[in-house]
Enzyme design. Structure first.
Site, PDB file in Angstrom:
ATOM      1  N   GLY A 149       3.952 -11.702  11.338  1.00 20.40           N
ATOM      2  CA  GLY A 149       2.672 -11.032  11.500  1.00 20.40           C
ATOM      3  C   GLY A 149       1.551 -11.851  10.875  1.00 20.40           C
ATOM      4  O   GLY A 149       1.593 -13.081  10.809  1.00 20.40           O
ATOM      5  N   SER A 150       0.553 -11.160  10.355  1.00 20.41           N
ATOM      6  CA  SER A 150      -0.693 -11.820   9.959  1.00 20.41           C
ATOM      7  C   SER A 150      -0.576 -12.728   8.742  1.00 20.41           C
ATOM      8  O   SER A 150      -1.472 -13.551   8.508  1.00 20.41           O
ATOM      9  CB  SER A 150      -1.776 -10.767   9.699  1.00 20.41           C
ATOM     10  N   THR A 151       0.476 -12.607   7.934  1.00 18.38           N
ATOM     11  CA  THR A 151       0.626 -13.554   6.823  1.00 18.38           C
ATOM     12  C   THR A 151       0.778 -14.979   7.338  1.00 18.38           C
ATOM     13  O   THR A 151       0.465 -15.944   6.641  1.00 18.38           O
ATOM     14  CB  THR A 151       1.832 -13.188   5.941  1.00 18.38           C
ATOM     15  N   PHE A 152       1.251 -15.114   8.588  1.00 15.63           N
ATOM     16  CA  PHE A 152       1.433 -16.430   9.192  1.00 15.63           C
ATOM     17  C   PHE A 152       0.092 -17.080   9.553  1.00 15.63           C
ATOM     18  O   PHE A 152       0.014 -18.293   9.759  1.00 15.63           O
ATOM     19  CB  PHE A 152       2.303 -16.306  10.446  1.00 15.63           C
ATOM     20  N   LYS A 153      -0.955 -16.264   9.612  1.00 20.54           N
ATOM     21  CA  LYS A 153      -2.282 -16.800   9.954  1.00 20.54           C
ATOM     22  C   LYS A 153      -2.764 -17.819   8.925  1.00 20.54           C
ATOM     23  O   LYS A 153      -3.629 -18.649   9.222  1.00 20.54           O
ATOM     24  CB  LYS A 153      -3.285 -15.651  10.077  1.00 20.54           C
TER      25      LYS A 153
END
Length: 639
Positions: A293-297
């Site tokens: 999810g967004s932690t990968f951003k």
């Protein structure tokens, strides 16, 4: 018949020759036996006469970085039989079998086995105090209770998956106990002496004594205090959200030292047989794979900044979606964020903005950075069971796959990979190898015998880019979706993550993994913490569930580490100016799917009840305004 003298002489000569040949053969055989076979036969004779009593070494202790004991040894009795001294072997076996809970015949075969003594009696090792007392009261001839040791875990389940456990013979079976068994187990000692067939010492014989060598003590990178903070938050998350599982890791981003790691469900190492094997065999922080999810951003941001394809001050317009190859990739905020800067794209976790970053990088460069940050391969952490994760094959990455990868969908990673990668984005750009075993010391003199040094895998981004990433992520906590991790007096950076779970290649309705990764101080990180909750039964968003847990761990850890509070950094007042504390107007969610709710209302303080695909009721009603700290309860069901 008369025999001639010549015949007699011939017979005598032949007999003499035969005698000489036989004599030579005998001499040759005696010489062979004495000179060639002699040492071997002498050894065989010694083996028949010699008896040996073994002395087991103490297994090395496992301690944290400050010398606090995590695993040590305690004395326990073990049954030993001396066959030559048994009076009634059958009756002895019968009485022992009842106490030990073992078949009588198996016990009989063990206690009557030839030898000086035997401690391999079924059920006879590491006895409980109750069993030991009963055997001692029997006072059976030839049966003794000998001293033995077993592993003791003074902190119970703390760091159970890291430490592992040992078997009945003190051999390492899982965790660090298994990986570093050669260093921990030590070397057996013995005393040997000649004896007769009944095991009695022969007079005049010489004894040989070899002292046992205890195992080395192992000091870890773990900090017991930080580990206890993690354990506390894991337990609270289980009570509050009834998740399928929950995990956390704390690490020094500059060195790769694991400061703490844990997960739920957990187990008691010295009672591991009472738990399902999948509980103690799966160290979730290194084994579990899922879409981040967004932690990968953070990875996409670091790559885009490092390649110079994005500027944090440039403008971007978000209508709530971006069209890629004829398909709309939506932002979690369905109505969009409107006009914003790229810094605000990061603060708002705006999917279209990150898709744009990925498009500017193009798939070759983005996936090159993803691999350089360590995804798709094991980190090499010195723990058992690490998985690789899964990335798209570059040949199968089209425009849509490039877009979804940019915001953390379609890739599969492990928590430890995320820790290593994010650490690289904030520590000056260096990918560090995570590790747990810090050094080994002599158990008697306490002299250092060996030490693990930090290992730099590669330089991924420049220090200048890393500084920009730290600034952007601090802004996320101070002004954006990570505000629940804000700590007054400490500069904290971080990123939320909410990812829909995948099973058999399909997304699961209403099931999510929510997470948050945070670090502090933002300008000089000393600790980075990752916290993930799998399928919480309420408040299904990373910023609302995981961020407060990370905040608590970081705040307690910084205070423990003696990091002073400061007044610089981004002030909490800015959050107020942005309306963080303004009343929230409750939207109408009845009739929407849980997936729509998650993607549209990520920052709302939702409490989810019931099971089903659709929202069938909500409280308060649409249009009602609630203050910060209030909750919106939605009830799931099927139409």
């Amino acid at each position: 018949m008369r025999v001639s003298n010549a015949t007699v002489r011939r017979r005598i000569f032949v007999a003499l020759i035969i005698g000489i040949v036989m004599y030579c053969a005998l001499i040759t055989r005696l010489g062979y036996v004495q000179l060639i076979e002699g040492p071997k036969l002498a050894q065989m004779a010694d083996d028949l006469l010699d008896r040996e009593i073994k002395f087991k070494p103490n297994r090395g202790k496992i301690l944290d970085r400050d010398g606090n004991e995590l695993v040590t040894n305690v004395s326990v009795p073990t049954v030993v039989a001396v066959p030559a001294q048994l009076k009634d072997s059958r009756e002895t076996a019968k009485q022992l079998a009842v106490i030990l809970g073992q078949p009588e015949e198996a016990v009989f075969q063990a206690i009557t086995k030839k030898g000086m003594s035997n401690d391999q009696i079924p059920g006879g090792k590491k006895l409980s105090p109750d069993k030991a007392k009963k055997i001692q009261e029997l006072n059976l001839p030839g049966i003794y209770l000998a001293g033995d040791t077993k592993r003791f875990y003074p902190n119970g389940t703390m760091a159970a998956h890291i430490l592992g456990f040992t078997g009945i013979d003190n051999q390492g079976l899982t965790g660090l106990e298994r990986i570093y068994d050669p260093f921990l187990k030590g070397t057996e000692g013995h005393i040997s002496f000649p004896s007769d067939a009944k095991g009695r010492v022969m007079p005049g014989g010489s004894e040989e004594y070899v002292a046992p060598v205890d195992g080395m003590d192992m000091y870890l990178t773990l900090d017991s205090s930080i580990q206890s903070f993690i354990e506390r938050e894991l337990d609270q998350a289980v009570v509050a959200y009834q998740p399928d599982d929950v995990l956390a890791i704390a690490m020094n981003p500059k060195t790769g030292e694991i400061l703490g790691m844990g997960s739920r469900p957990t187990f008691q190492p010295d009672q591991y047989r009472d738990y399902p094997s999948e509980v103690y065999n799966r160290n979730l922080p290194i084994w579990k794979t899922y879409e981040p999810g967004s932690t990968f951003k953070i990875v996409t941001l670091a790559a885009a900044l490092n390649e110079g394809v994005v500027n944090l001050n440039e403008g971007f317009y978000d209508p709530g979606y971006i069209t890629v190859a004829g398909k709309r990739l939506r932002c979690w905020k369905r109505q969009g964020h409107g006009q914003e800067t790229m810094l605000e794209v990061v603060e708002n976790s705006c999917n279209p903005g990150f898709v744009t970053m990925g498009q500017r990088l193009q798939k070759e460069r983005l996936f090159d950075y993803i691999k350089k940050f360590g995804f798709g391969q094991k980190t090499g952490v010195d723990l058992i069971g690490e998985e690789n994760g899964l990335l798209f094959n570059l040949n199968r990455v089209g425009p849509v796959e490039l877009g979804t990868t940019s915001f953390g969908q379609g890739v599969s990673v492990t928590p430890i990979q995320q820790m290593a990668a994010v650490s690289a984005t904030i520590n000056g750009g260096k990918l560090m190898k995570p590790y747990v075993a810090k050094e080994w010391r002599d158990s008697v003199t306490h002299d250092v015998i060996g030490r693990t040094l930090p290992t730099e895998v590669r330089q991924v981004i420049t220090p200048e880019t890393s500084a920009k990433v730290r600034y952007a992520l601090e802004s996320v906590v101070a002004q954006g979706t990570g505000n629940k991790a804000y700590i007054e007096g400490y500069r904290v950076g971080g990123k939320t993550g909410t990812a829909q779970k995948v099973k058999d290649g399909r997304y699961m309705d209403g099931e999510y993994i929510v997470s948050f990764i945070g670090f502090a101080p933002a300008d000089d990180p000393q600790i980075v913490v990752y916290f993930a909750v799998d399928n919480p039964k309420a408040l299904a968003f990373g910023g609302l569930i995981a961020a407060p847990s990370v905040k608590s761990i970081i705040e307690s850890s910084l205070q423990h580490m003696g990091v002073p509070k400061r007044k610089d950094g981004i002030s909490k007042e800015i959050n107020k100016a942005l309306g963080e504390r303004e009343p929230i107007e409750v939207p109408n969610m009845v009739g929407q799917t849980m997936q729509d709710v998650v993607t549209t209302y990520e920052t709302l303080p939702l409490v989810v009840s019931g099971k089903g695909k659709y929202v069938i009721q909500q409280s308060p009603a649409p249009g009602v305004k609630i203050d910060e700290g209030g909750k919106i309860r939605i009830y799931l069901g099927d139409k």
